[in-house]
Design an enzyme around this catalytic site. Structure first.
Site, PDB file in Angstrom:
ATOM      1  CG  PHE A 135      -1.981   0.987   1.230  1.00 22.92           C
ATOM      2  CD1 PHE A 135      -3.198   0.705   0.620  1.00 22.92           C
ATOM      3  CD2 PHE A 135      -1.803   2.224   1.817  1.00 22.92           C
ATOM      4  CE1 PHE A 135      -4.218   1.653   0.603  1.00 22.92           C
ATOM      5  CE2 PHE A 135      -2.819   3.172   1.804  1.00 22.92           C
ATOM      6  CZ  PHE A 135      -4.029   2.880   1.191  1.00 22.92           C
ATOM      7  CG  ASP A 207       0.067  -2.011   7.390  1.00 19.80           C
ATOM      8  OD1 ASP A 207      -1.022  -2.333   7.910  1.00 19.80           O
ATOM      9  OD2 ASP A 207       0.258  -0.931   6.811  1.00 19.80           O
ATOM     10  CE1 TYR A 232      -9.423   2.936   6.555  1.00 18.28           C
ATOM     11  CE2 TYR A 232      -8.491   4.248   8.339  1.00 18.28           C
ATOM     12  CZ  TYR A 232      -8.419   3.748   7.052  1.00 18.28           C
ATOM     13  OH  TYR A 232      -7.343   4.072   6.262  1.00 18.28           O
ATOM     14  CE  LYS A 233      -7.810  -0.103   5.056  1.00 15.55           C
ATOM     15  NZ  LYS A 233      -6.369  -0.155   4.797  1.00 15.55           N
ATOM     16  NE  ARG A 381      -9.950  -3.392  -2.422  1.00 18.61           N
ATOM     17  CZ  ARG A 381      -9.403  -2.610  -1.494  1.00 18.61           C
ATOM     18  NH1 ARG A 381      -8.194  -2.889  -1.024  1.00 18.61           N
ATOM     19  NH2 ARG A 381     -10.018  -1.538  -1.058  1.00 18.61           N
TER      20      ARG A 381
HETATM   21  C1  LIG Z   1      -5.711   1.047   4.557  1.00 20.97           C
HETATM   22  C2  LIG Z   1      -4.239   0.977   4.691  1.00 20.97           C
HETATM   23  C3  LIG Z   1      -3.521   2.023   5.246  1.00 20.97           C
HETATM   24  C4  LIG Z   1      -4.225   3.288   5.636  1.00 20.97           C
HETATM   25  O1  LIG Z   1      -3.411   4.245   6.219  1.00 20.97           O
HETATM   26  P1  LIG Z   1      -4.067   5.568   6.791  1.00 20.97           P
HETATM   27  O2  LIG Z   1      -2.979   6.233   7.508  1.00 20.97           O
HETATM   28  O3  LIG Z   1      -5.216   5.149   7.669  1.00 20.97           O
HETATM   29  O4  LIG Z   1      -4.612   6.362   5.660  1.00 20.97           O
HETATM   30  C5  LIG Z   1      -2.149   1.867   5.400  1.00 20.97           C
HETATM   31  N1  LIG Z   1      -1.529   0.730   5.014  1.00 20.97           N
HETATM   32  C6  LIG Z   1      -2.209  -0.303   4.453  1.00 20.97           C
HETATM   33  C7  LIG Z   1      -1.491  -1.529   4.065  1.00 20.97           C
HETATM   34  C8  LIG Z   1      -3.583  -0.200   4.270  1.00 20.97           C
HETATM   35  O5  LIG Z   1      -4.244  -1.201   3.708  1.00 20.97           O
END
Ligand SMILES: *Cc1c(COP(=O)(O)O)cnc(C)c1O
Length: 420
Positions: A135, A207, A232-233, A381
């Site tokens: 990401f 992560d 939030y996921k 997705r």
């Molecule tokens: C959703 C996600 C994020 C989100 O980061 P934010 O700081 O909340 O915007 C970071 N890393 C991964 C791998 C994600 O899937």
């Protein structure tokens, strides 16, 4: 059930046998919507609505500043962290819910690099290994920090998990990976990769954005060094909910990050002119937390407490198996490409397919109430959240998808929205 001819009534039967089916009642889901995007923004626990009223009306409205003590606002990051801990194989007092995943990555990377710099061979450990397909914010945060440090750190982007073995060596300071890839759904073997990193003296930061609440995670069993993740996921904490950071007891004393705000101080209300870090996990905090948002996270965690991650994982695999099977049989002539691993041990809780008109097809699905999302390049997705996704949802989603593809019910020239 004949797996080559799965029917709607087979899916109904699966729902009737599903031990998690009743938990769906605890979420507010629009009646006509099939929500397959809980991997991006989790659904709303009904209890969150009452909790919001309590926080706004009583705690903030009536009790004002006394709520820092009376309603336990000050302890929320660690109290919620303790509720989250069992879902990720953490112990009590090792996780805090705070800040965003991006900011927690910054803190964890900084602390890891400092721990390594203090080793006898620290001067030659200058490489952070991560994935090109990670990401982007994870890579960006590492880039920002290392540029700013200006001490010769390099970021090595691998192009496939197989490259890890040759990439990790005596120059590796940190291996930073996302456990479940946000795009492909590829699931790393956390214990194996961590062991490989440790063999070469590297530290491992995971992560868990697409793992926490989605797959079984055992940070201690894997001997991971640090972890961050998103609330939030799959954890259903609400839009922009604060994220989490995990530092095991064995690393806490050496864990120093540069965002030394007063919430990480040993005695925040002593108001001393110098920073003195607190000995416990609260050292991962920086400043005052968004309490209203933070308070929403508890309702989701309370639903997880009614089941187990193994039951969730079992249903997740059944849902994703069913989805893949149905898409491949019912949309066989449309050249969809499965990007997600078929192997259970390598699959998270979402499934991605490529299609030439992926964005247009996703928009057509959303217009019919089947909500998935689009990711570059040309990927559709679909997230499966065992607490509230049913087997009939999977059936109905594929029914809509096959109709849209069979009858070309999408606008191939559609304009993109800002958020895809
Ligand atoms: C959703 C996600 C994020 C989100 O980061 P934010 O700081 O909340 O915007 C970071 N890393 C991964 C791998 C994600 O899937």
């Amino acid at each position: 059930m004949n797996i080559n001819h799965i029917t709607h009534s087979d899916c109904l039967a699966l729902d009737q046998q599903d031990p998690l089916a009743a938990l769906r009642q605890q979420f507010r889901l629009p009646a006509q919507m099939i929500y397959l995007d809980g991997n991006s923004l989790g659904a709303q626990p009904k209890a969150a609505f009452d909790r919001a009223q309590q926080v706004i009306q009583e705690e903030w409205g009536n009790d004002l500043i006394t709520s820092w003590n009376k309603a336990g606002w000050f302890d929320l990051p660690s109290r919620l962290g303790n509720l989250l801990a069992p879902l990720i194989g953490a112990q009590a007092e090792e996780v805090v819910i705070t800040d965003s995943t991006s900011i927690n990555l910054f803190k964890a990377i900084a602390a890891a690099l400092q721990i390594q710099a203090q080793q006898a061979d620290g001067a030659q450990r200058k490489v952070i290994i991560t994935e090109r397909s990670n990401f982007p914010t994870d890579i960006y945060m590492a880039e920002g920090l290392t540029k700013w440090l200006d001490r010769g750190y390099q970021i090595h982007l691998i192009d496939s998990p197989e490259e890890l073995t040759s990439a990790i060596n005596q120059h590796t300071a940190l291996v930073m990976l996302t456990h479940v890839n946000y795009r492909t759904g590829y699931l790393y073997d956390m214990a194996q990769v961590t062991a490989l990193a440790h063999q070469h003296g590297a530290l491992c930061l995971w992560d868990l954005a697409h793992s926490a609440g989605a797959v079984e995670v055992d940070l201690h069993q894997a001997q991971a060094d640090f972890a961050v993740g998103c609330c939030y996921k799959y954890l259903n904490g609400g839009p922009g909910a604060p994220a989490f950071i995990w530092v095991p007891q064995r690393h806490q004393a050496q864990f120093h990050h540069p965002l030394t705000g007063w919430w990480g101080h040993a005695a925040p209300f002593a108001m001393q002119p110098n920073f003195q870090v607190t000995p416990n996990i609260r050292r991962a905090l920086c400043g005052t937390q968004p309490i209203v948002s933070l308070a929403m996270i508890e309702s989701g965690l309370q639903i997880f407490a009614q089941t187990s991650m193994s039951a969730i994982r079992q249903k997740s695999l059944a849902l994703t198996d069913l989805f893949i099977q149905l898409v491949e049989t019912r949309c066989a002539r449309h050249q969809l490409g499965l990007v997600t691993p078929r192997e259970h041990a390598k699959r998270g809780s979402h499934v991605s397919f490529t299609h030439e008109h992926a964005y247009a097809v996703i928009q057509a699905l959303i217009n019919r109430g089947v909500v998935g999302d689009y990711r570059e390049p040309a990927i559709m997705r679909f997230g499966f959240t065992p607490l509230y996704t049913s087997f009939v949802d999977v059936w109905n989603a594929v029914d809509a998808l096959s109709d849209i593809l069979d009858n070309q019910l999408y606008d191939a020239n559609i304009q993109r929205h800002a958020v895809t």
